[in-house]
Design an enzyme around this catalytic site. Structure first.
Site, PDB file in Angstrom:
ATOM      1  N   ASP A  74     131.275  31.149  61.974  1.00  0.00           N
ATOM      2  CA  ASP A  74     131.192  30.361  63.203  1.00  0.00           C
ATOM      3  C   ASP A  74     132.466  29.534  63.388  1.00  0.00           C
ATOM      4  OD1 ASP A  74     128.475  28.268  64.587  1.00  0.00           O
ATOM      5  OD2 ASP A  74     130.219  29.248  65.510  1.00  0.00           O
TER       6      ASP A  74
ATOM      7  N   GLU B 271     122.802  26.276  65.355  1.00  0.00           N
ATOM      8  CA  GLU B 271     123.912  26.554  64.431  1.00  0.00           C
ATOM      9  C   GLU B 271     123.644  25.888  63.092  1.00  0.00           C
ATOM     10  OE1 GLU B 271     127.183  25.016  66.688  1.00  0.00           O
ATOM     11  OE2 GLU B 271     127.744  27.002  67.424  1.00  0.00           O
TER      12      GLU B 271
ATOM     13  N   GLY C 136     129.965  23.166  72.452  1.00  0.00           N
ATOM     14  CA  GLY C 136     129.387  24.220  73.300  1.00  0.00           C
ATOM     15  C   GLY C 136     127.886  24.031  73.481  1.00  0.00           C
TER      16      GLY C 136
ATOM     17  N   LYS D  21     130.933  20.118  65.285  1.00  0.00           N
ATOM     18  CA  LYS D  21     130.569  21.294  66.072  1.00  0.00           C
ATOM     19  C   LYS D  21     129.672  20.845  67.214  1.00  0.00           C
ATOM     20  CE  LYS D  21     129.195  25.055  64.129  1.00  0.00           C
ATOM     21  NZ  LYS D  21     129.989  25.766  65.159  1.00  0.00           N
TER      22      LYS D  21
HETATM   23  O1  DER Z   1     129.815  24.516  70.018  1.00  0.00           O
HETATM   24  C1  DER Z   1     130.081  24.976  68.892  1.00  0.00           C
HETATM   25  O2  DER Z   1     129.568  24.561  67.822  1.00  0.00           O
HETATM   26  C2  DER Z   1     131.194  25.997  68.778  1.00  0.00           C
HETATM   27  O3  DER Z   1     131.058  26.780  67.607  1.00  0.00           O
HETATM   28  C3  DER Z   1     132.484  25.211  68.695  1.00  0.00           C
HETATM   29  O4  DER Z   1     132.378  24.398  67.610  1.00  0.00           O
HETATM   30  C4  DER Z   1     133.717  26.093  68.589  1.00  0.00           C
HETATM   31  O5  DER Z   1     133.897  26.694  69.819  1.00  0.00           O
HETATM   32  P1  DER Z   1     135.263  27.487  70.148  1.00  0.00           P
HETATM   33  O6  DER Z   1     135.375  28.545  69.081  1.00  0.00           O
HETATM   34  O7  DER Z   1     135.002  28.047  71.511  1.00  0.00           O
HETATM   35  O8  DER Z   1     136.381  26.490  70.109  1.00  0.00           O
END
Ligand code: DER
Length: 238
Positions: free
Chosen positions: A85, A107, A101, A98
């Site tokens: 991730d 997660e 998003g 994190k």
């Molecule tokens: O929202 C989240 O946890 C995503 O994994 C974020 O941490 C990373 O998003 P990106 O890869 O689009 O920068």
């Protein structure tokens, strides 16, 4: 190299750790998307077999379904072999922010169930201290009396940690409606005036507030961080 090309490099590198027969946590976001694409590609080439994915969001679930990756869930697979991730921030101890998003709860549930958790980032995500950039540290809260919780989060940091903090409900769309997570909750973003300092204490205090579901600090969870860009080096947990 563009930032997206760097994200792809990190993602492809992480997928080299995937072995046939694994149960995988499938991450969410623009970096993890490349890892999910790559896993599907290797499956279709027959280079990977017998893979089961556990998605960390509805968005990743839809991506995996469209790519034909067999899916399952934590009820059927309470222990996973590996999760891959992205992250918004990574400190030198592999602590993460994190959730920008909005997928932090699923997660964290999935990634806490994994034997190994590989984080994939481009070098812009590396920070000295979490929260010190002034960017959001997300907290998932129940919608009931969210303003009450927002205020308690802000006061917690000002009073107990003497760190200036602005807590703001995450909104979206032209009418600035509250953002709703996959779990039908809201997100309150915390903006700090300086780094948080004692992350464990901050984590414990946030989680003690009734009304808080989970926060976006992933402490002591990542086993490996793969950083693309700069020296393209990878940092392993020692
Ligand atoms: O929202 C989240 O946890 C995503 O994994 C974020 O941490 C990373 O998003 P990106 O890869 O689009 O920068």
């Amino acid at each position: 190299l563009t930032q997206d090309e760097l994200k792809k490099i990190a993602a492809y590198k992480a997928v080299e750790f995937v072995e046939s027969g694994m149960v995988l946590g499938l991450g969410t976001g623009s970096t993890a998307k490349h890892a999910v694409d790559r896993i599907a590609e290797l499956l279709h080439q027959g280079k990977l077999t017998n893979i089961v994915g556990v998605p960390t969001s509805k968005k990743t679930q839809e991506q995996a379904i469209s790519l034909g990756i067999p899916l399952s869930d934590l009820d059927k697979h309470p222990i996973l072999d590996l999760a891959i991730d992205g992250a918004d921030e990574v400190d030198p101890y592999l602590n993460l922010v994190k959730g920008r998003g909005g997928s932090l709860l699923r997660e964290k549930m999935v990634e806490s169930a994994c034997k190994k958790f590989i984080v994939i980032v481009d070098q812009t995500k590396l920070v000295k201290n979490l929260g010190g950039t002034g960017d959001a540290v997300p907290v998932e809260v129940v919608p009931f009396c969210w303003k009450f919780t927002e205020t308690r989060l802000q006061r917690l940091f000002e009073e107990k940690f003497e760190v200036g903090c602005v807590a703001k409900l995450r909104v979206c769309g032209k009418n600035e409606e509250p953002f709703v997570t996959d779990n039908m909750n809201y997100i309150v973003d915390l903006f700090f005036e300086k780094e948080i300092g004692d992350l464990e204490a901050a984590s414990d205090e946030i989680l003690r507030l009734a009304g808080v579901v989970e926060h976006g600090m992933f402490l002591n969870m990542a086993t490996t961080v793969i950083v693309a860009g700069g020296a393209g080096r990878s940092i392993n947990m020692v």
